[in-house]
Design a protein around this motif. Sequence first.
Motif, mmCIF file in Angstrom:
data_model
loop_
_atom_site.group_PDB
_atom_site.id
_atom_site.type_symbol
_atom_site.label_atom_id
_atom_site.label_comp_id
_atom_site.label_asym_id
_atom_site.label_seq_id
_atom_site.Cartn_x
_atom_site.Cartn_y
_atom_site.Cartn_z
ATOM 1 N N ILE A 112 0.671 -1.104 0.011
ATOM 2 C CA ILE A 112 -0.108 -0.092 0.103
ATOM 3 C C ILE A 112 0.881 0.971 -0.101
ATOM 4 O O ILE A 112 1.861 1.173 0.761
ATOM 5 C CB ILE A 112 -0.987 -0.041 1.297
ATOM 6 C CG1 ILE A 112 -1.617 -1.252 1.222
ATOM 7 C CG2 ILE A 112 -1.859 1.459 1.188
ATOM 8 C CD1 ILE A 112 -1.735 -2.009 2.617
ATOM 9 N N TYR A 113 0.587 2.293 -0.944
ATOM 10 C CA TYR A 113 1.399 3.429 -0.934
ATOM 11 C C TYR A 113 0.476 4.609 -0.773
ATOM 12 O O TYR A 113 -0.704 4.558 -1.326
ATOM 13 C CB TYR A 113 2.085 3.503 -2.198
ATOM 14 C CG TYR A 113 2.991 2.464 -2.329
ATOM 15 C CD1 TYR A 113 4.257 2.330 -1.870
ATOM 16 C CD2 TYR A 113 2.747 0.944 -3.370
ATOM 17 C CE1 TYR A 113 4.990 1.298 -2.031
ATOM 18 C CE2 TYR A 113 3.375 0.269 -3.600
ATOM 19 C CZ TYR A 113 4.688 0.158 -2.910
ATOM 20 O OH TYR A 113 5.623 -0.819 -3.145
ATOM 21 N N LEU A 114 0.956 6.031 -0.445
ATOM 22 C CA LEU A 114 0.176 7.194 -0.347
ATOM 23 C C LEU A 114 1.096 8.095 -1.106
ATOM 24 O O LEU A 114 2.094 8.238 -0.915
ATOM 25 C CB LEU A 114 -0.164 7.479 0.998
ATOM 26 C CG LEU A 114 -0.769 8.829 1.088
ATOM 27 C CD1 LEU A 114 -2.202 8.826 0.606
ATOM 28 C CD2 LEU A 114 -0.641 9.393 2.543
ATOM 29 N N GLU A 115 0.463 8.767 -2.281
ATOM 30 C CA GLU A 115 0.930 10.007 -2.696
ATOM 31 C C GLU A 115 0.127 11.108 -3.050
ATOM 32 O O GLU A 115 -0.728 10.793 -3.796
ATOM 33 C CB GLU A 115 1.762 9.419 -4.050
ATOM 34 C CG GLU A 115 2.593 10.483 -4.758
ATOM 35 C CD GLU A 115 3.008 9.801 -6.015
ATOM 36 O OE1 GLU A 115 4.508 10.363 -6.335
ATOM 37 O OE2 GLU A 115 2.567 9.010 -6.730
ATOM 38 N N ASP A 116 0.267 11.968 -2.671
ATOM 39 C CA ASP A 116 -0.781 13.202 -2.876
ATOM 40 C C ASP A 116 -2.140 12.926 -2.770
ATOM 41 O O ASP A 116 -2.837 13.185 -3.611
ATOM 42 C CB ASP A 116 -0.356 13.660 -4.289
ATOM 43 C CG ASP A 116 -0.785 14.968 -4.565
ATOM 44 O OD1 ASP A 116 -1.175 15.798 -3.603
ATOM 45 O OD2 ASP A 116 -0.898 15.603 -5.499
ATOM 46 N N LYS A 117 -2.464 12.549 -1.555
ATOM 47 C CA LYS A 117 -4.015 12.051 -1.197
ATOM 48 C C LYS A 117 -4.311 10.862 -2.096
ATOM 49 O O LYS A 117 -5.645 11.043 -2.096
ATOM 50 C CB LYS A 117 -4.700 13.556 -1.302
ATOM 51 C CG LYS A 117 -4.363 14.556 -0.402
ATOM 52 C CD LYS A 117 -5.402 15.707 -0.498
ATOM 53 C CE LYS A 117 -4.767 16.916 0.373
ATOM 54 N NZ LYS A 117 -5.757 18.093 0.237
ATOM 55 N N VAL A 118 -3.475 10.260 -2.496
ATOM 56 C CA VAL A 118 -4.140 9.036 -3.204
ATOM 57 C C VAL A 118 -3.363 7.828 -2.746
ATOM 58 O O VAL A 118 -2.289 7.616 -2.700
ATOM 59 C CB VAL A 118 -3.766 9.221 -4.790
ATOM 60 C CG1 VAL A 118 -4.205 8.068 -5.364
ATOM 61 C CG2 VAL A 118 -4.475 10.576 -5.506
ATOM 62 N N LEU A 119 -4.314 6.754 -2.573
ATOM 63 C CA LEU A 119 -3.691 5.638 -2.012
ATOM 64 C C LEU A 119 -3.730 4.641 -2.939
ATOM 65 O O LEU A 119 -4.705 4.562 -3.870
ATOM 66 C CB LEU A 119 -5.040 4.883 -0.982
ATOM 67 C CG LEU A 119 -4.631 5.588 0.531
ATOM 68 C CD1 LEU A 119 -6.068 5.246 1.478
ATOM 69 C CD2 LEU A 119 -3.224 5.156 1.375
ATOM 70 N N TYR A 120 -2.669 3.867 -2.979
ATOM 71 C CA TYR A 120 -2.601 2.611 -4.111
ATOM 72 C C TYR A 120 -2.435 1.506 -3.516
ATOM 73 O O TYR A 120 -1.636 1.294 -2.639
ATOM 74 C CB TYR A 120 -1.308 3.006 -5.016
ATOM 75 C CG TYR A 120 -1.611 4.285 -5.854
ATOM 76 C CD1 TYR A 120 -2.068 4.338 -7.082
ATOM 77 C CD2 TYR A 120 -0.923 5.431 -5.430
ATOM 78 C CE1 TYR A 120 -2.267 5.255 -7.936
ATOM 79 C CE2 TYR A 120 -1.113 6.762 -6.215
ATOM 80 C CZ TYR A 120 -1.603 6.624 -7.459
ATOM 81 O OH TYR A 120 -1.748 7.832 -8.278
ATOM 82 N N PHE A 121 -3.397 0.464 -3.773
ATOM 83 C CA PHE A 121 -3.212 -0.974 -3.371
ATOM 84 C C PHE A 121 -2.575 -1.717 -4.416
ATOM 85 O O PHE A 121 -3.423 -1.848 -5.476
ATOM 86 C CB PHE A 121 -4.703 -1.299 -2.936
ATOM 87 C CG PHE A 121 -5.204 -0.642 -1.740
ATOM 88 C CD1 PHE A 121 -5.252 -1.301 -0.425
ATOM 89 C CD2 PHE A 121 -5.651 0.471 -1.563
ATOM 90 C CE1 PHE A 121 -5.561 -0.465 0.833
ATOM 91 C CE2 PHE A 121 -6.093 1.239 -0.368
ATOM 92 C CZ PHE A 121 -6.076 0.716 0.610
ATOM 93 N N SER A 122 -1.414 -2.200 -4.213
ATOM 94 C CA SER A 122 -0.643 -2.986 -5.373
ATOM 95 C C SER A 122 -1.048 -4.234 -5.425
ATOM 96 O O SER A 122 -0.963 -5.166 -4.433
ATOM 97 C CB SER A 122 0.850 -2.680 -5.154
ATOM 98 O OG SER A 122 1.476 -3.167 -6.254
ATOM 99 N N PHE A 123 -1.250 -4.672 -6.572
ATOM 100 C CA PHE A 123 -1.576 -6.387 -6.623
ATOM 101 C C PHE A 123 -0.644 -6.468 -8.043
ATOM 102 O O PHE A 123 -0.197 -5.869 -8.615
ATOM 103 C CB PHE A 123 -3.108 -6.600 -7.101
ATOM 104 C CG PHE A 123 -4.168 -6.304 -6.125
ATOM 105 C CD1 PHE A 123 -4.346 -7.196 -5.121
ATOM 106 C CD2 PHE A 123 -4.587 -4.922 -5.819
ATOM 107 C CE1 PHE A 123 -5.299 -7.015 -3.951
ATOM 108 C CE2 PHE A 123 -5.515 -4.609 -4.843
ATOM 109 C CZ PHE A 123 -5.740 -5.441 -3.920
ATOM 110 N N ASP A 124 -0.627 -7.996 -8.168
ATOM 111 C CA ASP A 124 0.199 -8.528 -9.303
ATOM 112 C C ASP A 124 -0.443 -8.003 -10.799
ATOM 113 O O ASP A 124 0.063 -7.690 -11.708
ATOM 114 C CB ASP A 124 0.243 -10.135 -9.387
ATOM 115 C CG ASP A 124 1.252 -10.482 -8.588
ATOM 116 O OD1 ASP A 124 2.145 -9.921 -7.930
ATOM 117 O OD2 ASP A 124 0.921 -11.554 -7.899
ATOM 118 N N ALA A 125 -1.914 -7.723 -10.673
ATOM 119 C CA ALA A 125 -2.401 -7.297 -11.871
ATOM 120 C C ALA A 125 -2.376 -5.788 -12.283
ATOM 121 O O ALA A 125 -2.796 -5.409 -13.341
ATOM 122 C CB ALA A 125 -3.793 -8.014 -11.808
#
Length: 557
Positions: A27-40
């Motif tokens: 999981i990452y946060l950048e500039d008020k955006v959360l990214y939930f990282s998957f293989d796809a």
Amino acid sequence: MAFDGFVMRITAGKIEEHINGLNLRNIYLEDKVLYFSFDAGDLKISLNPNFAHISFTEHIVKEPEKQTFVDFLRSRIRGAKVSKFSSIGYDRTVVLELKKTDEIGQKHEYKLYIDIMGKHSNVILVENGVILDAYKRIETRFRNINPGEKFVLFASNKMNIEEVTADSLSVALEHFPKQKAISEFIYSTIQGFSRLTAEELLFRADLDDMALSQISDEHLNALLEAIASIRRELSENQLYVYYENDMPIDISVFRLHKYTDFKRCENPVECVNEYFEFVEKKDKLTQKKNQLLSIVNSKIEAYEKLIDSIEKEVEECKNAEKYRKFGELLKAYSYQIGHGLEEVTLTDWETNEEVRIPLEKHLSAIENSVKYFKMYNKLKKKLEGLSERKEILERELSYLRQLQNTIENAETLDDLLDIEEEMVEGELIKKHKGKKNTKVVTHSEPRRYTFNGFTIFVGRNNRQNDELVRKASEHDLWLHVQGMPGAHVVVKTNGKPIDDETLQYAAKLAAYYSKGKYSTKVPVDYTQVKYVKKPRGFKPGLVLYSNFKTLFVTPTE
């Protein structure tokens, strides 16, 4: 709102096809955006109130931010498997359901609730109905979103569009204020609707946005038929993107007849990404533009105040000539003036006028004369210094106004980053020490136009303005608005004479990219590049020119 409950539901359905059964990598946060990282790929959750939405994308987080909630999510759900990702009806809430076995073999079932509601957007991690933590911990009269509290869904008493009937609509109408408009009734009582999509429903029903008190049975039937047409389109699981001047301006799940330029998307996620990538770039452009303009406008205001103050001092210094005259008269008539007088009236031999001169009574006439000559010399020297300082300040002010114009006319983030770099070098912006700049700055190119076989360049910033002149042939044509900030325009002649039509076109470009953009009959000076000089010490974008002629044009896009 572009990202309404209808768009939310179809987007969530498509995202589930990508991530169901996959394990969450990080999981990452950048500039008020959360990214939930998957293989796809990555589940994107934008919590920025200006463009809150969810999507699925392949994104590399360049500058991940440290945040307590993100660290907590990693400790709890990193490695968990997705069992479901779904929306709640047509409301703007989706749930990411996850299963994980921890280090000691204990099984957990987590629910991550994602509210996409403008400034109220939030992400809340829940287990067994209890809040573990949230992106924003808040307490309102409706909900208490804090660790340890029982989770409560965002209250919604709205009807699901798929369950709307004549009876349910009639009941809802009975409980809604009769003075309110139909559009407000629609988006307040049926899930998924926004003001814009409520207007579309009225268009399909061929109804004006009248007060509820005016609704008849015939109107109600027309409304139900329009709702049925929207339900049919919802079942197609498609999405529309709408354009204006080739730029995406809206999205919807069903056709909005307000717009004429649109495309129908087979893959809703791609269209959501296309629309919000444009919106995000536009927002970042606006933010950066406002940031730079704030600095420049503040400097302009400061310089204007300084110049105003100097002009007041210059007015005071104009008494210098009067003091010189006093000194000369006292010196010439000293033999007639007695000691101990407080003033004396003498005849000016140049004008034959009587001049009253104040005196220091303890000083002789000659000593008073010397005093006035000293005052004259002091003011004269001060006036020279003020004039020099005013000239310097006016040159700085001219540069700042030119800089202001380039910022206002910037069209891309690269344009603004170039300008920001110029401002750092000019010490208008302080560069933070110790922080390495890992960003690769892509320098923008001048605007380029082709007209009647001639290539015309228009500078985007002061550096480009200087470079255009430096690299141009001495017989190329240079244009600039007269007496106001604007871009430098260079027409590459290749030794050929320029026709009047091309000259007019280039002049209109110069006027359009200037402070005179919204004026008529803007004066534009033009001359050959060989008559354009940049004296040593002049700020970027500032030049002197001669042997010019002037055109008056009205700028057009």
